[in-house]
Design a protein around this motif. Structure first.
Motif, PDB file in Angstrom:
ATOM      1  N   ARG A  14      47.339  34.554  15.696  1.00  0.00           N
ATOM      2  CA  ARG A  14      48.527  33.919  16.272  1.00  0.00           C
ATOM      3  C   ARG A  14      49.176  34.815  17.327  1.00  0.00           C
ATOM      4  O   ARG A  14      49.554  34.343  18.394  1.00  0.00           O
ATOM      5  N   TRP A  18      49.306  33.494  21.054  1.00  0.00           N
ATOM      6  CA  TRP A  18      50.644  33.235  21.575  1.00  0.00           C
ATOM      7  C   TRP A  18      51.036  34.241  22.661  1.00  0.00           C
ATOM      8  O   TRP A  18      51.836  33.930  23.532  1.00  0.00           O
ATOM      9  N   ALA A  22      56.898  37.436  17.735  1.00  0.00           N
ATOM     10  CA  ALA A  22      57.136  36.353  16.769  1.00  0.00           C
ATOM     11  C   ALA A  22      57.689  36.935  15.476  1.00  0.00           C
ATOM     12  O   ALA A  22      57.482  38.104  15.162  1.00  0.00           O
ATOM     13  N   THR A  23      58.374  36.085  14.743  1.00  0.00           N
ATOM     14  CA  THR A  23      58.894  36.457  13.433  1.00  0.00           C
ATOM     15  C   THR A  23      57.916  36.009  12.348  1.00  0.00           C
ATOM     16  O   THR A  23      57.041  35.166  12.584  1.00  0.00           O
ATOM     17  N   GLU A  26      57.991  32.235  11.909  1.00  0.00           N
ATOM     18  CA  GLU A  26      57.163  31.475  12.848  1.00  0.00           C
ATOM     19  C   GLU A  26      55.698  31.476  12.411  1.00  0.00           C
ATOM     20  O   GLU A  26      55.026  30.446  12.489  1.00  0.00           O
ATOM     21  N   ARG A  67      55.058  42.143  17.489  1.00  0.00           N
ATOM     22  CA  ARG A  67      54.218  41.913  18.663  1.00  0.00           C
ATOM     23  C   ARG A  67      52.908  42.664  18.440  1.00  0.00           C
ATOM     24  O   ARG A  67      52.911  43.749  17.861  1.00  0.00           O
TER      25      ARG A  67
END
Length: 122
Positions: A14, A18, A22-23, A26, A67
């Motif tokens: 992911r 992406w 992101a958390t 997510e 990240r």
């Protein structure tokens, strides 16, 4: 470098696709679109990935935002380097590897070698 476990790979995929921070929420929400996974499980694995150096993180209020610390290609290259060093004879390892490549992969290898050759030129 150790190969990623199944959930580690799913999480890293992911971040690589992406290409943004992101958390855990997510990540959990996206994985849960395909299968059930607990928030705490993803939190634990994401923290492990951070401690292994695969992820960086910074606080955003009360949550960590993660990240990828390197690209998917850098990860794959590190695995290949480890594989090369695992054998006693690097030339034999490379030969076995190249023999298994299809025409598209061989063309990519030839292109990469030309690029490296140009960079290290005269």
């Amino acid at each position: 470098m150790r190969r990623l476990g199944d959930l580690e790979a799913e999480i890293m995929d992911r971040f690589w696709r992406w290409n943004r921070p992101a958390t855990v929420r997510e990540i959990v929400d996206d994985i849960n679109r395909h299968r059930d996974v607990a928030y705490t499980t993803v939190t634990t694995v994401t923290t492990i990935l951070f401690h292994k150096g695969y992820l960086t993180r910074e606080r955003d209020g009360r949550v960590w935002v993660y990240r990828a610390s390197a690209t998917r290609e850098a990860y794959a290259a590190a695995l290949m380097e480890d594989g090369l060093r695992a054998g006693e004879d690097p030339s034999a390892v490379l030969l076995r590897f190249v023999e298994g490549l299809d025409e598209h992969e061989l063309a990519a290898l030839r292109g990469a070698l030309r690029t490296v050759d140009r960079r290290s030129g005269p």
